[in-house]
Design a protein around this motif. Structure first.
Motif, mmCIF file in Angstrom:
data_model
loop_
_atom_site.group_PDB
_atom_site.id
_atom_site.type_symbol
_atom_site.label_atom_id
_atom_site.label_comp_id
_atom_site.label_asym_id
_atom_site.label_seq_id
_atom_site.Cartn_x
_atom_site.Cartn_y
_atom_site.Cartn_z
ATOM 1 N N THR A 37 10.740 -2.671 2.130
ATOM 2 C CA THR A 37 9.390 -3.005 1.690
ATOM 3 C C THR A 37 9.350 -4.015 0.552
ATOM 4 O OG1 THR A 37 9.349 -1.141 0.153
ATOM 5 C CG2 THR A 37 8.480 -0.750 2.373
ATOM 6 N N TRP A 44 2.077 -7.547 -2.451
ATOM 7 C CA TRP A 44 1.052 -6.610 -2.889
ATOM 8 C C TRP A 44 0.766 -6.776 -4.373
ATOM 9 C CZ3 TRP A 44 1.780 -2.474 -6.334
ATOM 10 C CH2 TRP A 44 0.669 -1.659 -6.489
ATOM 11 N N ASP A 173 0.008 -6.014 1.264
ATOM 12 C CA ASP A 173 0.031 -4.600 1.564
ATOM 13 C C ASP A 173 -1.249 -3.930 1.087
ATOM 14 O OD1 ASP A 173 0.917 -2.062 2.145
ATOM 15 O OD2 ASP A 173 2.655 -2.138 0.841
ATOM 16 N N SER A 177 3.725 1.374 3.239
ATOM 17 C CA SER A 177 4.850 0.667 3.851
ATOM 18 C C SER A 177 5.076 1.160 5.277
ATOM 19 C CB SER A 177 6.116 0.859 3.018
ATOM 20 O OG SER A 177 6.434 2.233 2.944
#
Length: 181
Positions: A37, A44, A173, A177
């Protein structure tokens, strides 16, 4: 924006794992969780630079394949739906075009047509211009649906795999995840 809690979710999960399994297991599991991630997490943290965003937090329950020209994300009824990119709303409401139930269609500023189906609520109207990440509705179980989920369909000269497409454009994001695992 709502739903931007990735750090908190991983941190909370880490604390629970540490209590149950001990610090050694946390280090091993933490490496697995974070290794897949990192790029999504970096995006993000800088949402203002994102032109695309994952519309919901949730795992894929049915992938894009022949006979299913979108991706289904398993989420609870009422989960906030975020605009995956900026654009103009061309359809919003219970205009069921063959099973979508209540849905939103977004004409992206970049030319794609995005359909989001099986919604419980729409919070935008036809003609509204929305920004990436804006809360535009809530997921549901309307139309031809076997359970609560979001059906996401993206057209770019024909239907494309939404997960592959969102990865290729570096979508930010929305807090989970699960989508990219």
């Amino acid at each position: 924006m709502m739903g931007k809690q990735s750090d908190q979710s991983v941190s909370t999960a880490g604390r629970v794992i540490a209590i149950v399994a001990g610090a050694g297991a946390l280090a091993a599991i933490g490496g697995v969780i974070l290794s897949g991630t990192a790029s999504a997490h970096d995006a993000w943290e800088t949402p203002r630079g994102c032109g695309w965003e994952w519309p919901v937090d949730g795992p894929v329950s049915q992938a894009f394949h022949v006979g299913h020209d979108g991706t289904d994300f398993a989420v609870r009824v009422g989960t906030v739906l975020h605009a995956p990119t900026s654009g103009t709303i061309s359809v919003a409401g219970p205009n069921d075009p063959g099973g979508y139930g209540t849905y939103i269609q977004l004409e992206a500023d970049t030319g794609e047509q995005i359909q989001m189906g099986h919604l419980s609520e729409t919070w935008v109207g036809v003609g509204a211009h929305v920004d990436v990440g804006e809360a535009i509705g809530a997921t549901g179980n309307t139309g031809s649906s076997t359970g609560p989920h979001l059906h996401l369909r993206i057209h770019r000269g024909g239907a494309v795999d939404p997960v592959t497409f969102l990865r290729s454009v570096g979508a930010c994001d929305t807090g989970s995840s699960d989508i990219r695992s």
